[in-house]
Design a protein around this motif. Structure first.
Motif, PDB file in Angstrom:
ATOM      1  N   TYR A 138      -3.779  -4.511  -2.089  1.00 39.47           N
ATOM      2  CA  TYR A 138      -4.426  -4.129  -3.340  1.00 39.47           C
ATOM      3  C   TYR A 138      -5.397  -3.001  -3.078  1.00 39.47           C
ATOM      4  O   TYR A 138      -5.651  -2.626  -1.930  1.00 39.47           O
ATOM      5  CB  TYR A 138      -5.129  -5.327  -3.995  1.00 39.47           C
ATOM      6  CG  TYR A 138      -6.333  -5.888  -3.270  1.00 39.47           C
ATOM      7  CD1 TYR A 138      -7.627  -5.511  -3.613  1.00 39.47           C
ATOM      8  CD2 TYR A 138      -6.193  -6.844  -2.251  1.00 39.47           C
ATOM      9  CE1 TYR A 138      -8.742  -6.041  -2.969  1.00 39.47           C
ATOM     10  CE2 TYR A 138      -7.298  -7.384  -1.606  1.00 39.47           C
ATOM     11  CZ  TYR A 138      -8.568  -6.983  -1.967  1.00 39.47           C
ATOM     12  OH  TYR A 138      -9.673  -7.507  -1.330  1.00 39.47           O
ATOM     13  N   TYR A 183      -3.349  -4.059  -8.364  1.00 37.18           N
ATOM     14  CA  TYR A 183      -2.387  -4.664  -7.453  1.00 37.18           C
ATOM     15  C   TYR A 183      -1.079  -4.928  -8.178  1.00 37.18           C
ATOM     16  O   TYR A 183      -0.997  -4.894  -9.405  1.00 37.18           O
ATOM     17  CB  TYR A 183      -2.921  -5.977  -6.879  1.00 37.18           C
ATOM     18  CG  TYR A 183      -3.260  -7.043  -7.905  1.00 37.18           C
ATOM     19  CD1 TYR A 183      -2.380  -8.076  -8.199  1.00 37.18           C
ATOM     20  CD2 TYR A 183      -4.487  -7.018  -8.571  1.00 37.18           C
ATOM     21  CE1 TYR A 183      -2.697  -9.061  -9.126  1.00 37.18           C
ATOM     22  CE2 TYR A 183      -4.814  -7.998  -9.506  1.00 37.18           C
ATOM     23  CZ  TYR A 183      -3.920  -9.008  -9.788  1.00 37.18           C
ATOM     24  OH  TYR A 183      -4.241  -9.972 -10.714  1.00 37.18           O
ATOM     25  N   ASP A 209       0.802  -1.213   0.000  1.00 40.74           N
ATOM     26  CA  ASP A 209       0.000   0.000   0.000  1.00 40.74           C
ATOM     27  C   ASP A 209       0.840   1.271   0.000  1.00 40.74           C
ATOM     28  O   ASP A 209       0.317   2.364  -0.187  1.00 40.74           O
ATOM     29  CB  ASP A 209      -0.992   0.022   1.165  1.00 40.74           C
ATOM     30  CG  ASP A 209      -0.334  -0.022   2.528  1.00 40.74           C
ATOM     31  OD1 ASP A 209       0.908   0.030   2.593  1.00 40.74           O
ATOM     32  OD2 ASP A 209      -1.061  -0.092   3.536  1.00 40.74           O
ATOM     33  N   TYR A 235       2.402  -4.808 -12.811  1.00 46.03           N
ATOM     34  CA  TYR A 235       1.293  -4.027 -12.274  1.00 46.03           C
ATOM     35  C   TYR A 235       0.035  -4.456 -13.028  1.00 46.03           C
ATOM     36  O   TYR A 235       0.032  -4.479 -14.268  1.00 46.03           O
ATOM     37  CB  TYR A 235       1.554  -2.539 -12.432  1.00 46.03           C
ATOM     38  CG  TYR A 235       2.758  -2.090 -11.628  1.00 46.03           C
ATOM     39  CD1 TYR A 235       2.614  -1.710 -10.295  1.00 46.03           C
ATOM     40  CD2 TYR A 235       4.032  -2.089 -12.188  1.00 46.03           C
ATOM     41  CE1 TYR A 235       3.714  -1.324  -9.541  1.00 46.03           C
ATOM     42  CE2 TYR A 235       5.132  -1.697 -11.440  1.00 46.03           C
ATOM     43  CZ  TYR A 235       4.972  -1.318 -10.118  1.00 46.03           C
ATOM     44  OH  TYR A 235       6.066  -0.951  -9.371  1.00 46.03           O
ATOM     45  N   LEU A 292       0.541   1.983  -3.747  1.00 41.42           N
ATOM     46  CA  LEU A 292      -0.727   1.742  -4.433  1.00 41.42           C
ATOM     47  C   LEU A 292      -1.274   2.996  -5.103  1.00 41.42           C
ATOM     48  O   LEU A 292      -1.768   2.953  -6.224  1.00 41.42           O
ATOM     49  CB  LEU A 292      -1.773   1.210  -3.445  1.00 41.42           C
ATOM     50  CG  LEU A 292      -1.868  -0.298  -3.267  1.00 41.42           C
ATOM     51  CD1 LEU A 292      -2.870  -0.619  -2.176  1.00 41.42           C
ATOM     52  CD2 LEU A 292      -2.264  -0.983  -4.559  1.00 41.42           C
ATOM     53  N   GLN A 306      -8.647   1.033  -0.192  1.00 39.04           N
ATOM     54  CA  GLN A 306      -7.316   0.448  -0.177  1.00 39.04           C
ATOM     55  C   GLN A 306      -7.235  -0.656   0.864  1.00 39.04           C
ATOM     56  O   GLN A 306      -7.563  -0.442   2.042  1.00 39.04           O
ATOM     57  CB  GLN A 306      -6.254   1.511   0.090  1.00 39.04           C
ATOM     58  CG  GLN A 306      -6.127   2.517  -1.047  1.00 39.04           C
ATOM     59  CD  GLN A 306      -4.771   3.193  -1.077  1.00 39.04           C
ATOM     60  OE1 GLN A 306      -3.862   2.829  -0.340  1.00 39.04           O
ATOM     61  NE2 GLN A 306      -4.629   4.169  -1.947  1.00 39.04           N
TER      62      GLN A 306
END
Length: 294
Positions: free
Chosen positions: A71, A87, A50, A183, A53, A67
């Motif tokens: 992911y 993710y 995260d 990604y 992210l 969040q």
């Protein structure tokens, strides 16, 4: 950082393809990653996912962005499912020992309006299909358990979920192992005519699904998209390849908008070259001979 390279020409399976260098943009990407390092302490692999992210989430859409630990998703209340899940998939986690499958399907308490419920799928004839696959987070019981939240689940035809969708999920893991990391953004095609609804929450049955992949690892900078109908398929997976731009046009999302310099984003997303991704004929045969028949 070494120069990135990208192939910008979409060609058939039998073609060799031509490599176009985008090294002129590598300094920009290096600068971008330097900024990431400021937030992650300089080591992506040892930091929670995260931490980065926010940088590769899609722009656009109507959902509520939530969040999780590894992911993020955008939950669309109208359709009672995520409109996308984003993710990172890395070689290091995929090569870790696998934990047992948790199978703990449950509502997502983080959805403000309330998520779909496992009972919505009962006797519907549709699978509780993962958007982020459980096997992608099998390195940790807690990480895997998060994939069973109903915000990460969508109604999939049984022979789609266990057939061509399974094939794409397995190949994506193999591609991540080859590349080092990918990604990924995936979700239902909610702009398509739906196949109906299920359950008391009236969960939309999508007409199809998309997946886009971005590889920023050496030696080949590349991206690819897939658009798949929510039904059994006997076609090779590469028949469903699309450019990221094409998937954007279908979904209304802008993928990796704040993640790459504009010039690099435009070059990567405009074309998809199937020759840069290793498709597996044996998996295709398994799907046709076995998986589609379950």
């Amino acid at each position: 950082m070494a120069k990135f390279r990208s192939n910008h020409k979409r060609v058939g399976k039998g073609s060799t393809g031509a490599v176009v260098k985008v090294g002129v943009f590598s300094a920009l990407i290096a600068g971008l990653f330097f900024i990431f390092n400021l937030f992650t302490g300089g080591d992506f692999e040892k930091q929670p996912a995260d931490k980065e992210l926010e940088y590769y989430l899609p722009a656009g859409g109507e959902g509520t962005v939530i969040q999780k630990a590894t992911y993020a998703l955008s939950y669309n209340e109208t359709h009672e499912q995520a409109e996308w899940v984003a993710y990172k998939l890395s070689r290091s986690t995929l090569q870790s020992p696998f934990v047992n499958r948790t199978d703990d399907f449950r509502p997502d308490p983080d959805v403000p309006s309330g998520s779909a419920d496992p009972n919505d799928y009962r006797h519907s004839g549709y699978d509780r299909g993962h958007l982020l696959p459980a096997a992608d987070r099998a390195y940790s019981t807690s990480a895997m358990s998060e994939t069973f939240l109903m915000s990460n689940i969508s109604p999939q035809a049984r022979q789609f979920n266990g057939g061509i969708w399974r094939e794409l999920e397995e190949l994506t893991r193999e591609w991540a192992k080859d590349a080092g990391e990918l990604y990924v953004v995936t979700g239902p095609l909610l702009n398509m005519e739906p196949k109906g609804v299920i359950g008391n929450n009236e969960v939309t049955i999508p007409g199809g699904y998309f997946k886009v992949l971005l590889d920023l690892e050496e030696p080949q900078l590349k991206a690819i998209g897939f658009v798949l109908p929510n039904t059994i398929s006997y076609e090779p997976l590469y028949k469903f390849v699309a450019s990221v731009d094409e998937v954007e046009a279908m979904t209304g999302f802008d993928f990796f908008a704040d993640f790459l310099p504009d010039e690099v984003e435009a070059a990567l997303e405009s074309k998809a070259d199937v020759d840069l991704w290793r498709f597996d004929k044996e998996k295709f045969r398994k799907r046709i001979d076995n998986w589609n028949n379950r």
